[in-house]
Scaffold this active site. Structure first.
Site, short mmCIF file in Angstrom:
data_model
loop_
_atom_site.label_atom_id
_atom_site.label_comp_id
_atom_site.label_asym_id
_atom_site.label_seq_id
_atom_site.Cartn_x
_atom_site.Cartn_y
_atom_site.Cartn_z
N CYS A 45 0.81 -1.21 0.00
CA CYS A 45 0.00 0.00 0.00
C CYS A 45 0.85 1.27 0.00
O CYS A 45 1.70 1.44 0.88
CB CYS A 45 -0.91 -0.02 1.23
N VAL A 113 -5.04 0.35 5.72
CA VAL A 113 -3.71 0.60 6.27
C VAL A 113 -3.21 1.91 5.67
O VAL A 113 -3.56 2.24 4.53
CB VAL A 113 -2.74 -0.56 5.96
N TYR A 176 -5.67 5.62 -9.30
CA TYR A 176 -6.83 4.81 -8.95
C TYR A 176 -8.07 5.24 -9.73
O TYR A 176 -8.90 4.42 -10.12
CB TYR A 176 -7.11 4.90 -7.45
#
Length: 332
Positions: A45, A113, A176
């Site tokens: 991530c 996270v 994204y």
């Protein structure tokens, strides 16, 4: 953060749900305290990666332990599938969602996270990734190592904040927006914004080594965590394919400069990054086949950015090697 579709077309992020702060000035119910909290991250991530980098550069390892979720997860959340017995050795949990539900039994938002967990109670304190690293710099100063760099200098904060906001909208989540939209128009808009911003950043960095001032700051860290993943996942997996990073000379040299700086490249596990994106995003990659490339040995080639001057750590010093349990595989 939680990924969502809006009106079946454009992609957006929902805000984090547990955004309390850990402070040293009494402004929150969570005080800065050595050994009280555990930082849960995943190598895959980018948002977690930047918390790992800042923790490392500031030398917070002795006072803030780290839990490493593996690259794969399911509808139950991030899993500790790389640990013995598939459980975090300190928190004793198999899924990060367990810590979220200890904080809020009815929690039904995104389980993300980085997350900071209070060890004694097993409750998530915060997953506020935007503020977390700034607080590492400004609230945890009593525990900074000797020689820790100033990653958020007062005299440059307004400029850093402005750059961070633009990079966040167009680059960090821009990739994204490209990857998860199911609308051609929304994809085209995100694609154009992403590469327009990368062009602006490239022009800015052509004659200066770092984004703000002459040292590494929070702004560099936030941009870099997206750049380091660009060719491995975003270029193909998310259709960000005008150019590879290796085909953008200024940004490629800038990214290699930071990769070869202690605290950056030694936090990166390219295999875990690919395993996550290609193995979890089954709506984009239903076969879950993970590509073998690209060859990452070129990250170690000379970059020539020293000629621009600058002092990566300012008046500080580089961090030492990562602790034994936090080392990533070396590029070979």
């Amino acid at each position: 953060m939680t990924a969502t579709q809006t009106s079946g077309e454009a992609f957006e992020y929902k805000p984090v749900a547990l955004d309390e702060r850990i402070t040293s000035d009494g402004s929150s119910r969570w005080p800065v305290e050595a050994g009280r909290y555990r930082l849960v991250v995943a190598r895959a991530c980018p948002w977690a990666n930047r918390s790992v980098i800042v923790r490392r550069l500031l030398g917070l390892e002795p006072v803030l332990s780290i839990g490493l979720a593996g690259p794969l997860h399911d509808e139950r959340s991030w899993r500790f599938h790389l640990d013995p017995d598939n459980r975090d050795p300190v928190l004793g949990i198999e899924y990060l969602g367990e810590a979220y539900r200890k904080a809020d039994p009815g929690f039904d938002a995104g389980i993300t996270v980085p997350a900071v967990v209070e060890i004694a109670t097993g409750k998530v304190v915060t997953n506020g990734f935007q503020q977390l690293t700034l607080d590492f710099s400004t609230q945890w100063t009593a525990f900074h190592r000797d020689g820790a760099p100033d990653l958020y200098p007062v005299e440059h904060r307004a400029e850093i904040d402005e750059i961070n906001q633009a990079v966040y909208e167009d680059v960090n989540i821009g990739v994204y927006k490209c990857g998860f939209t199911n609308s051609q128009d929304a994809y085209a808009q995100a694609y154009r914004a992403l590469f327009a911003r990368l062009d602006v950043l490239s022009e800015r960095l052509e004659a200066r080594r770092f984004l703000v001032g002459d040292t590494i700051t929070e702004a560099d860290i936030r941009l870099w965590v997206t750049l380091v993943r660009f060719d491995a996942v975003y270029h193909g997996h998310f259709k960000c394919n005008r150019q590879k990073l290796t085909e953008m000379p200024v940004l490629w040299a800038y990214a290699r400069d930071l990769f070869q700086t202690p605290g950056f490249g030694d936090t990166i596990d390219f295999e875990q990054i690919k395993q996550h994106y290609y193995g979890v995003h089954t709506d984009i990659n239903p076969t879950r086949v993970v590509p073998l490339g690209p060859d990452v040995r070129n990250w170690l080639t000379p970059h020539g950015r020293e000629a621009l001057g600058g002092r990566p750590f300012g008046d500080g010093t580089p961090p030492g090697p990562p602790p034994e349990g936090e080392r990533v595989p070396a590029i070979s």
